[in-house]
Design a protein around this motif. Structure first.
Motif, mmCIF file in Angstrom:
data_model
loop_
_atom_site.group_PDB
_atom_site.id
_atom_site.type_symbol
_atom_site.label_atom_id
_atom_site.label_comp_id
_atom_site.label_asym_id
_atom_site.label_seq_id
_atom_site.Cartn_x
_atom_site.Cartn_y
_atom_site.Cartn_z
ATOM 1 N N THR A 41 1.114 -1.253 0.064
ATOM 2 C CA THR A 41 0.030 -0.026 -0.073
ATOM 3 C C THR A 41 1.090 1.197 0.073
ATOM 4 O OG1 THR A 41 -0.277 0.071 2.550
ATOM 5 C CG2 THR A 41 -1.938 -1.264 1.260
ATOM 6 N N ILE A 42 0.795 2.037 -1.225
ATOM 7 C CA ILE A 42 1.710 3.235 -1.436
ATOM 8 C C ILE A 42 0.805 4.381 -1.248
ATOM 9 C CG2 ILE A 42 1.900 2.561 -3.637
ATOM 10 C CD1 ILE A 42 4.752 3.928 -3.486
ATOM 11 N N VAL A 43 1.491 5.608 -0.779
ATOM 12 C CA VAL A 43 0.561 6.845 -0.815
ATOM 13 C C VAL A 43 1.374 7.695 -1.591
ATOM 14 C CG1 VAL A 43 -0.555 8.639 0.474
ATOM 15 C CG2 VAL A 43 -0.610 6.299 1.165
ATOM 16 N N LEU A 44 0.807 8.278 -2.614
ATOM 17 C CA LEU A 44 1.401 9.304 -3.559
ATOM 18 C C LEU A 44 1.236 10.684 -3.139
ATOM 19 C CD1 LEU A 44 1.004 7.663 -6.898
ATOM 20 C CD2 LEU A 44 2.900 7.329 -5.365
ATOM 21 N N SER A 45 1.784 11.777 -3.591
ATOM 22 C CA SER A 45 1.278 12.990 -3.311
ATOM 23 C C SER A 45 1.727 13.757 -4.802
ATOM 24 C CB SER A 45 2.358 13.771 -2.192
ATOM 25 O OG SER A 45 3.275 13.524 -2.027
ATOM 26 N N GLY A 46 1.384 15.189 -4.711
ATOM 27 C CA GLY A 46 1.654 15.895 -5.833
ATOM 28 C C GLY A 46 2.920 16.720 -6.172
ATOM 29 N N GLY A 47 3.042 17.769 -6.635
ATOM 30 C CA GLY A 47 4.422 18.432 -6.682
ATOM 31 C C GLY A 47 5.210 17.756 -7.774
ATOM 32 N N SER A 48 6.620 18.061 -7.262
ATOM 33 C CA SER A 48 7.699 17.202 -8.049
ATOM 34 C C SER A 48 7.723 16.021 -7.776
ATOM 35 C CB SER A 48 8.892 18.126 -7.792
ATOM 36 O OG SER A 48 9.347 18.129 -6.315
ATOM 37 N N LEU A 49 7.127 15.500 -6.710
ATOM 38 C CA LEU A 49 7.346 14.070 -6.327
ATOM 39 C C LEU A 49 7.381 13.081 -7.466
ATOM 40 C CD1 LEU A 49 7.641 11.888 -3.947
ATOM 41 C CD2 LEU A 49 5.524 11.555 -4.327
ATOM 42 N N ILE A 50 6.170 13.038 -8.325
ATOM 43 C CA ILE A 50 6.132 11.913 -9.271
ATOM 44 C C ILE A 50 7.210 12.166 -10.219
ATOM 45 C CG2 ILE A 50 4.683 11.249 -11.064
ATOM 46 C CD1 ILE A 50 3.403 10.711 -8.463
ATOM 47 N N GLU A 51 7.617 13.384 -10.583
ATOM 48 C CA GLU A 51 9.054 13.450 -11.347
ATOM 49 C C GLU A 51 9.978 12.769 -10.630
ATOM 50 O OE1 GLU A 51 11.656 14.967 -14.244
ATOM 51 O OE2 GLU A 51 9.407 14.555 -14.430
ATOM 52 N N SER A 52 10.195 12.727 -9.373
ATOM 53 C CA SER A 52 11.243 12.017 -8.778
ATOM 54 C C SER A 52 11.429 10.605 -8.901
ATOM 55 C CB SER A 52 11.536 12.625 -7.222
ATOM 56 O OG SER A 52 11.822 14.103 -7.341
ATOM 57 N N LEU A 53 9.987 10.024 -9.079
ATOM 58 C CA LEU A 53 9.784 8.666 -9.236
ATOM 59 C C LEU A 53 10.103 8.131 -10.461
ATOM 60 C CD1 LEU A 53 6.420 8.224 -6.947
ATOM 61 C CD2 LEU A 53 8.749 7.671 -6.198
ATOM 62 N N ARG A 54 10.478 8.805 -11.512
ATOM 63 C CA ARG A 54 10.597 8.248 -12.820
ATOM 64 C C ARG A 54 11.477 7.288 -13.291
ATOM 65 N NH1 ARG A 54 13.569 12.932 -11.890
ATOM 66 N NH2 ARG A 54 15.633 13.012 -12.617
ATOM 67 N N LYS A 55 12.575 7.139 -12.180
ATOM 68 C CA LYS A 55 13.517 5.811 -12.617
ATOM 69 C C LYS A 55 12.678 4.448 -12.100
ATOM 70 C CE LYS A 55 16.888 8.331 -13.176
ATOM 71 N NZ LYS A 55 17.537 8.630 -14.738
ATOM 72 N N LEU A 56 11.394 4.736 -11.585
ATOM 73 C CA LEU A 56 10.634 3.170 -11.391
ATOM 74 C C LEU A 56 10.172 2.526 -12.767
ATOM 75 C CD1 LEU A 56 8.423 3.836 -8.143
ATOM 76 C CD2 LEU A 56 10.215 2.196 -8.508
ATOM 77 N N VAL A 57 10.026 3.616 -13.752
ATOM 78 C CA VAL A 57 9.393 3.016 -15.036
ATOM 79 C C VAL A 57 10.466 2.740 -15.771
ATOM 80 C CG1 VAL A 57 7.462 4.502 -14.729
ATOM 81 C CG2 VAL A 57 9.018 5.208 -15.884
ATOM 82 N N GLU A 58 11.641 2.602 -15.342
ATOM 83 C CA GLU A 58 12.849 2.200 -16.224
ATOM 84 C C GLU A 58 13.307 0.843 -15.840
ATOM 85 O OE1 GLU A 58 15.763 5.231 -15.956
ATOM 86 O OE2 GLU A 58 14.208 6.956 -16.743
ATOM 87 N N PRO A 59 14.075 0.208 -16.617
ATOM 88 C CA PRO A 59 14.809 -1.098 -16.122
ATOM 89 C C PRO A 59 15.824 -0.845 -15.054
ATOM 90 C CG PRO A 59 14.694 -1.225 -18.402
ATOM 91 C CD PRO A 59 14.358 0.375 -18.002
ATOM 92 N N PRO A 60 16.040 -1.547 -13.936
ATOM 93 C CA PRO A 60 15.366 -2.791 -13.822
ATOM 94 C C PRO A 60 14.062 -2.857 -13.143
ATOM 95 C CG PRO A 60 16.617 -2.425 -11.921
ATOM 96 C CD PRO A 60 16.770 -1.179 -12.860
ATOM 97 N N TYR A 61 13.305 -1.678 -12.797
ATOM 98 C CA TYR A 61 12.385 -1.809 -11.753
ATOM 99 C C TYR A 61 10.999 -1.917 -12.567
ATOM 100 C CZ TYR A 61 15.955 0.035 -8.577
ATOM 101 O OH TYR A 61 17.006 0.557 -8.032
ATOM 102 N N ILE A 62 10.877 -1.450 -13.799
ATOM 103 C CA ILE A 62 9.866 -1.678 -14.527
ATOM 104 C C ILE A 62 9.339 -3.387 -14.714
ATOM 105 C CG2 ILE A 62 11.038 -1.844 -16.814
ATOM 106 C CD1 ILE A 62 7.846 -0.128 -16.601
ATOM 107 N N ASP A 63 10.494 -3.980 -14.803
ATOM 108 C CA ASP A 63 10.243 -5.201 -15.025
ATOM 109 C C ASP A 63 10.241 -6.278 -13.554
ATOM 110 O OD1 ASP A 63 10.239 -5.324 -17.546
ATOM 111 O OD2 ASP A 63 12.470 -5.085 -17.485
#
Length: 253
Positions: A41-63
């Motif tokens: 269970t993960i809670v997101l917020s707004g602002g620049s946070l989502i941009e700082s999570l961008r590496k999650l959608v890249e290898p290795p984490y995307i897989d």
């Protein structure tokens, strides 16, 4: 319990290096909770946070991340349609959720057809239903819902979620989700988790980048005595708090 919460402060030379470390931190916690209980269970917020999570959608984490076991919530949300530029949902959808295979039924967004008050009531009802069906646990210490990880940003004024300095909502002790109609920062109408929910979390990451936040970071983490607590200084989870700062945000420490 909260008084003894563990606090770590990590300072990174650049926001890019911070983003790499933050992705690993989130992926490691996802792995830990998916192994322990089959869900995260993960809670997101707004602002620049989502941009700082961008590496999650890249290898290795995307897989490697078990996206199908994620349950995604929002710390706070602006009372605007989900396709509006001010929507935290839209921000997260565009930057993260649309790029990873999280089950749509596990994404708990605000009902944007309701008023601020109605949306807060509706979101709290949703959380209570998820407790009933076992998706969310309750904290043994507080009786409030216990999320695995909350990702918080902070404004230059030291606000977190939609909990602003000097606002009466800082003292809310009963509600899980409440609403504000007079946000000092537009848009004025928002819903927000309350401090008892925030502080029942197992893990909290406070992600702060950029120089305008340096003064509030200094007040929160420095040794100066200031009688008025900033909202960010009231963040004290049952579990572990980690600050992720870039050099600019930490420049006054």
């Amino acid at each position: 319990m909260a008084a003894t919460a563990e606090r770590k402060v990590e300072v990174f030379d650049t926001e890019e290096v911070l983003a790499v470390s933050l992705a690993k931190y989130v992926a490691d916690l996802s792995d830990k909770f998916c192994k322990e209980k089959g869900a995260f269970t993960i809670v997101l917020s707004g602002g620049s946070l989502i941009e700082s999570l961008r590496k999650l959608v890249e290898p290795p984490y995307i897989d490697s991340v078990e996206w199908s076991k994620w349950h995604v919530f929002w710390l706070d949300e602006r009372v605007v349609p989900k396709d509006h530029k001010d929507s935290n949902y839209k921000l997260a959808y565009d930057g993260l959720l649309s790029k990873v295979p999280i089950l749509p039924g596990n994404v708990y967004a605000i009902n944007d057809a309701l008023s601020a008050e109605g949306a807060a009531d509706d979101y709290e009802t949703c959380l209570k239903h998820l407790v009933t069906c076992g998706v969310l646990a309750l904290s043994a210490a507080s009786g409030f819902p216990k999320f695995d990880l909350m990702l918080l940003g902070m404004g230059p004024d030291g606000h977190v979620a939609s909990l602003f300095p000097g606002h009466p909502l800082l003292k809310e002790k009963e509600r899980w989700v409440t609403f504000i109609k007079d946000s000092p920062k537009p848009p004025p109408e928002r819903i927000t988790f309350t401090f008892p929910v925030i502080n029942s979390s197992a893990y909290i990451a406070l992600v702060v980048t950029d120089a305008p936040q340096a003064g509030a970071v200094q007040r929160a983490l420095g040794n100066g005595q200031n009688s008025d607590k900033l909202p960010v200084q009231m963040v004290s989870p049952e579990g572990e708090l980690t600050w992720f700062l870039d050099k600019d945000a930490a420049s006054k420490l």
